[in-house]
Design a protein around this motif. Structure first.
Motif, PDB file in Angstrom:
ATOM      1  N   UNK A 168      49.344  41.391  38.602  1.00 55.46           N
ATOM      2  CA  UNK A 168      49.293  42.879  38.403  1.00 55.46           C
ATOM      3  C   UNK A 168      50.328  43.161  37.284  1.00 55.46           C
ATOM      4  N   UNK A 169      51.396  42.408  37.172  1.00 54.07           N
ATOM      5  CA  UNK A 169      52.434  42.437  36.166  1.00 54.07           C
ATOM      6  C   UNK A 169      51.816  42.378  34.712  1.00 54.07           C
ATOM      7  N   UNK A 170      50.960  41.409  34.707  1.00 55.23           N
ATOM      8  CA  UNK A 170      50.432  41.106  33.537  1.00 55.23           C
ATOM      9  C   UNK A 170      49.481  42.396  33.199  1.00 55.23           C
ATOM     10  N   UNK A 171      48.605  42.808  33.885  1.00 53.86           N
ATOM     11  CA  UNK A 171      47.756  43.747  33.860  1.00 53.86           C
ATOM     12  C   UNK A 171      48.632  45.156  33.309  1.00 53.86           C
ATOM     13  N   UNK A 172      49.638  45.455  34.010  1.00 58.58           N
ATOM     14  CA  UNK A 172      50.483  46.438  33.773  1.00 58.58           C
ATOM     15  C   UNK A 172      51.353  46.579  32.552  1.00 58.58           C
ATOM     16  N   UNK A 173      51.867  45.256  32.411  1.00 58.15           N
ATOM     17  CA  UNK A 173      52.750  44.985  31.127  1.00 58.15           C
ATOM     18  C   UNK A 173      51.810  45.056  30.074  1.00 58.15           C
ATOM     19  N   UNK A 174      50.704  44.396  30.016  1.00 59.06           N
ATOM     20  CA  UNK A 174      49.820  43.969  28.982  1.00 59.06           C
ATOM     21  C   UNK A 174      50.203  43.021  27.857  1.00 59.06           C
ATOM     22  N   UNK A 175      51.263  42.044  28.864  1.00 61.86           N
ATOM     23  CA  UNK A 175      51.703  40.915  28.132  1.00 61.86           C
ATOM     24  C   UNK A 175      52.052  39.863  29.031  1.00 61.86           C
ATOM     25  N   UNK A 176      51.559  38.551  28.637  1.00 62.75           N
ATOM     26  CA  UNK A 176      51.818  37.711  29.581  1.00 62.75           C
ATOM     27  C   UNK A 176      53.501  37.379  29.636  1.00 62.75           C
ATOM     28  N   UNK A 177      53.960  36.482  30.596  1.00 59.25           N
ATOM     29  CA  UNK A 177      55.251  36.150  30.529  1.00 59.25           C
ATOM     30  C   UNK A 177      55.594  34.907  29.775  1.00 59.25           C
ATOM     31  N   UNK A 178      56.654  34.943  29.209  1.00 58.05           N
ATOM     32  CA  UNK A 178      56.981  33.848  28.219  1.00 58.05           C
ATOM     33  C   UNK A 178      58.140  32.864  29.042  1.00 58.05           C
ATOM     34  N   UNK A 179      58.642  33.514  29.900  1.00 59.33           N
ATOM     35  CA  UNK A 179      59.838  32.911  30.741  1.00 59.33           C
ATOM     36  C   UNK A 179      59.654  33.227  32.308  1.00 59.33           C
ATOM     37  N   UNK A 180      59.872  32.425  33.116  1.00 60.08           N
ATOM     38  CA  UNK A 180      59.835  32.858  34.516  1.00 60.08           C
ATOM     39  C   UNK A 180      61.168  32.170  35.211  1.00 60.08           C
TER      40      UNK A 180
ATOM     41  N   UNK B 262      29.375  36.302  33.693  1.00 58.03           N
ATOM     42  CA  UNK B 262      30.150  37.418  33.968  1.00 58.03           C
ATOM     43  C   UNK B 262      30.486  37.203  35.412  1.00 58.03           C
ATOM     44  N   UNK B 263      31.827  37.152  35.414  1.00 56.54           N
ATOM     45  CA  UNK B 263      32.473  36.680  36.480  1.00 56.54           C
ATOM     46  C   UNK B 263      33.959  37.387  36.662  1.00 56.54           C
ATOM     47  N   UNK B 264      33.743  38.209  37.805  1.00 53.15           N
ATOM     48  CA  UNK B 264      34.775  39.159  38.195  1.00 53.15           C
ATOM     49  C   UNK B 264      35.614  38.633  39.278  1.00 53.15           C
ATOM     50  N   UNK B 265      36.958  38.185  39.197  1.00 52.07           N
ATOM     51  CA  UNK B 265      37.955  37.717  39.957  1.00 52.07           C
ATOM     52  C   UNK B 265      38.531  38.828  40.777  1.00 52.07           C
ATOM     53  N   UNK B 266      38.758  38.560  42.183  1.00 53.42           N
ATOM     54  CA  UNK B 266      38.861  39.333  42.897  1.00 53.42           C
ATOM     55  C   UNK B 266      40.463  39.792  43.153  1.00 53.42           C
ATOM     56  N   UNK B 267      41.197  40.184  42.200  1.00 55.42           N
ATOM     57  CA  UNK B 267      42.530  40.593  42.134  1.00 55.42           C
ATOM     58  C   UNK B 267      42.580  42.059  42.418  1.00 55.42           C
ATOM     59  N   UNK B 268      42.324  42.481  43.660  1.00 54.22           N
ATOM     60  CA  UNK B 268      41.935  43.820  44.218  1.00 54.22           C
ATOM     61  C   UNK B 268      42.887  44.685  43.992  1.00 54.22           C
ATOM     62  N   UNK B 269      44.250  44.385  43.957  1.00 55.78           N
ATOM     63  CA  UNK B 269      45.363  45.479  43.657  1.00 55.78           C
ATOM     64  C   UNK B 269      44.939  46.479  42.044  1.00 55.78           C
ATOM     65  N   UNK B 270      44.296  45.320  41.143  1.00 59.20           N
ATOM     66  CA  UNK B 270      44.053  46.224  39.898  1.00 59.20           C
ATOM     67  C   UNK B 270      43.176  47.553  40.314  1.00 59.20           C
ATOM     68  N   UNK B 271      42.449  47.305  41.358  1.00 65.20           N
ATOM     69  CA  UNK B 271      41.389  48.545  41.692  1.00 65.20           C
ATOM     70  C   UNK B 271      42.080  49.441  42.464  1.00 65.20           C
ATOM     71  N   UNK B 272      43.143  49.236  42.977  1.00 68.10           N
ATOM     72  CA  UNK B 272      43.890  50.134  43.882  1.00 68.10           C
ATOM     73  C   UNK B 272      43.833  51.468  43.325  1.00 68.10           C
ATOM     74  N   UNK B 273      43.535  52.765  44.084  1.00 65.42           N
ATOM     75  CA  UNK B 273      43.293  53.842  43.122  1.00 65.42           C
ATOM     76  C   UNK B 273      44.911  54.431  42.916  1.00 65.42           C
TER      77      UNK B 273
END
Lengths: 329, 329, 329, 329
Positions: D178-190, D115-126
């Protein structure tokens, strides 16, 4: 009245119906001729402007005509421009100069010294002009990066796609010219990537409808261009310029200033829905510039060279999107 | 062109220079005559409009003239209106109808049945129209209270004050008419209070420069009017309408949409600085309405009766401010 | 910890539940006692704060207690304040000091020299403080007129009305104090007019729910106060200050910054819906001030005299609304 | 109090000083231990929180400790996480999990089931949460493209650069997650491109300070990330999500709502200047989530796998910028 400068308008379609009345309304200009092959369109526009219907030869052969506004179809821009320039007329020509870069390059020498204004209307938009003045005045320090957002409200009819030249030459070309105008530097590298997310028909026709482009200049300035054929929320036209001391941006105008507050929140009226009601003042300012070039000897702000450069960059975008690689210029 | 309706323009001063070109530009109208005693002004405007200089008698005597735009000085509005209405013309007359309430009341019977449009231009402002449409559509529920903010950018020259009729008849009168138009109800009580805070000269001339007014209607709706002769920040023109389910408001337009962000905050461009650049679209829409009345038999939205009512309310404001008491109507 | 200053909290109802935790959280303060007659409320708050339940006598008799936060019911404010001040405590008392002006006046001498902070929380709102700093810094030149908008989201329960003191003493009193604080001058004349537009029950109970008030100061500054018990769009709290060189205003905060653009326009999230989520920072800043008064000898920014003055102006509002006439002070 | 869940905090530096008080203030949590090698920092934080100074071994050996907040220096994140997870503790660990992708990958199996929470705080921004809820509710139709603007106010001290992992691993990593969280998809190209425009010292240290990145997902969604180390106008944190029916965006909060209007235009107060005053609510919401994971058995929203993925994408950005080519994933 005798002191007005006489002009001819070539083309009575969508753009002729914008430029024709703008010329007729201009205090320095008088529209003597309308040239157009479609008999219905030419009749209507000539009547509206109080002008005479003429052939291209007659219009160009009349020494009273000092200038010509070219608003014909894209495939005729270059031929009409060559004829007008050859006849010694001052020209305002709609963009693009042509869709074929090689052909446009070959014609370039004939435009040297010509008084030729290319209709990249966004350079004349009052909001963009105000932004550029502020940047020039140093309010954001040294300009470092730029973001251009150019989102059309809704996809064009499928029939338009094949003869459009594709998203980059038809649509992005405005942003490429504007980026150059604002950055004051040409791109040295271009990376473009595009998707077809709006309408599968566009993909079938070999085009794309959504693109993101990054330009890098020689001095390492970066510019992002955001394009879509369908925003779903109107005609989104924004510029964001980032500098060493801050940021300057233009916003979208709304159709009215009314705001409604309710339990659900605050609701503002829609942004201007399309290029016609968004950019009318820019077309009027463009006509002012054309008149200044003709009447006051002002140097064209944007001419054949800029049209050629933007076309080359649009081709580079297309190549980058096709090869999925950076194109060096 | 023969199908255009011919009109005459009386007055070639500040307002004639607005209404004259608007009429000339209108697709349904053609300006045949300009009537004006000042030889320089009349020459200039007639030339600009391609119209003929005429006396009032000649203009009214020409049966081709269907309508007259009255933009003469305030003290001539009533006399000119009576002449035009007497000659069977359709009239668009600048506000106010007169500064003398008794005189205006006495003349009222002569305007019964006349097609007479009074130039309360704010009723025709696109933002105000959009606001009223939203209210009518019920977006704020029942309209209950109203706030009108009408702040001039800078005090008029002292010479203007004595012949202006005072702040209430000259300036507040716009708000009184607009309150009536939006509330759909006449005030039954008025309380006005005023100060001279801008320029002591205005007080010496017997006028005030800053006022706050509360109107109460028969159904107990309340309206606050905020007036000043000098805002220090441009021409502040806002309407806030409060209802049972929310609020709807118009905002000021800015001269451009540019915003600059720096360490000091965000800076937006100034609001439109004066009535000319703020209300041009309202004058054009007013001319549209005048044409509709003449050409399409539309009923005037605002006429002599409304002008008389607003004048009476302006007098009530003055009385309330003088007596420091509520005036019942 | 020993260096914290010990305080007691009187009242464990709505306001006690705000002030109690604010005091407990404050780095300089420690809440030793909670005083409250309701056994459930006192149990809950004392447990939450880690404090002891005490009688008023015991709390005031403890020499370790330096200050008292009074958050009892309005009818006990004065009695509790007198007891605390008599016991030599520093006091932070919720507004109003009392609903009975004569009684409050009679008690005034006992507050001379007392360190008594009255809880007019809006003076401590960070947005209002920022506005006042800008005015003091001269950004709008000389302050001339003021507009205060104070609109409650929804009418209180009918049971609240009879013991509220009426709209002016309960609600407008905040605006009267704030107008005084910002203008730096007491009103010399008040005109108030009110309607019952929200709920006929409120009229049956002898109160009003919608009011517009104009204050005039000795130096002829004007202030408009706009009040309603039900906005329909959240808790509208705005201040507009107009000066000789411009305008400064506070705006409503939204619950989040999200904006959605669609064909229908732009939609922003609702404003903060009620005083609790709007003014929490002001209550915290008020507690900071109370601690500063106690611990650092800072002079109270707002005390008994200001509470008495605001109560008198609220009575003047009620009288003006009743008589429909200006009240001179 | 006995029903609170006991936690330890590792690290008393900048992030420990944020998370420690947040944990102590949380209604469900109690901080029993602070672990930190710096004697001054540990003394101060332990005193502030009313906690005991302990070694890592002692803290992890105490069975009363259910969870650990890891706020140590970046190079210790992985070692501390492994120790805590090995001891069966629930973990909230500051980002990034490590700067060495190979090392982080090798450790991954040990986090399975933890049970490990990583602190990507922007996911929690209101504001971000509100945006995501609106997208999930379909207000913009299908999400198609995304723009993330993440501009730091001012460049970090040069000493920070060498141990930061570089712009992409230190800074962009937030946007990648954050891009991953919002898009709901991983990047396939960068594709990433970067410049050093802010400070030549940063280039000398082998890093960049300005970047533009385009992510493409498998379903051809596009995401642009805009990064700079120095905005010159505060901490610019915006998200723009474009869909088939419209656009939703978050805006920057300002330090107060005051707006000043003058002849020069409208001036609004600055945006929040840095991450501390911008993201405090997100750190509090992150602590709420950690408590929910510990106390209520809620599944972590973002854990080791997400940290590993974001680190890999950050490396891909670095590789893309170095090779000036698209990196396929």
């Amino acid at each position: 009245m005798s002191q007005k400068t006489e002009v001819a308008v070539i083309g009575a379609g969508r753009m002729g119906q914008i430029h024709g009345p703008n010329a007729a309304r201009h205090p320095d200009l008088s529209v003597r001729y309308v040239v157009e092959t479609d008999p219905v369109l030419v009749q209507k526009l000539a009547a509206q402007l109080g002008a005479t219907i003429a052939t291209l030869e007659d219009a160009l052969g009349d020494p009273a005509i000092k200038g010509v506004v070219i608003a014909s179809s894209t495939d005729m821009h270059l031929e009409h421009s060559l004829a007008c320039v050859g006849a010694g007329k001052v020209v305002l020509c709609e963009k693009p100069i042509d869709l074929d870069l090689a052909k446009a390059r070959a014609a370039a020498p004939k435009f040297e010294g010509a008084r030729f204004v290319l209709g990249f209307n966004r350079r004349f938009d009052p909001h963009v002009s105000a932004l550029r003045q502020k940047i020039a005045a140093g309010v954001i320090g040294d300009l470092e990066t730029l973001t251009l957002i150019n989102h059309d409200p809704a996809a064009p009819p499928p029939a338009f796609i094949p003869r459009s030249g594709g998203l980059f030459k038809d649509f992005t070309i405005h942003d490429l010219d504007l980026a150059y105008a604002i950055l004051g530097e040409a791109p040295s590298e271009i990376f473009a990537t595009a998707s077809c997310l709006v309408d599968p028909m566009i993909a079938e026709l070999g085009d794309v409808d959504t693109a993101r482009i990054i330009l890098r200049t020689k001095s390492n300035k970066l510019c992002v261009i955001s394009n879509t054929r369908r925003s779903g929320y109107g005609y989104d036209q924004r510029v964001e310029a980032y500098g060493s001391k801050g940021m300057a941006a233009t916003a979208n105008e709304r159709i009215d200033t009314v705001e409604v507050w309710s339990e659900a929140g605050a609701h503002a009226s829609p942004i201007r829905p399309n290029f016609l009601n968004r950019y009318m003042p820019s077309y009027a300012a463009e006509m002012d510039h054309f008149a200044d070039v003709m009447v006051r000897g002002v140097k064209p702000q944007v001419g054949y060279a800029e049209g050629l450069a933007a076309l080359a960059w649009a081709e580079a975008c297309a190549e980058s999107a096709r090869t999925n690689a950076v194109v060096r210029l």
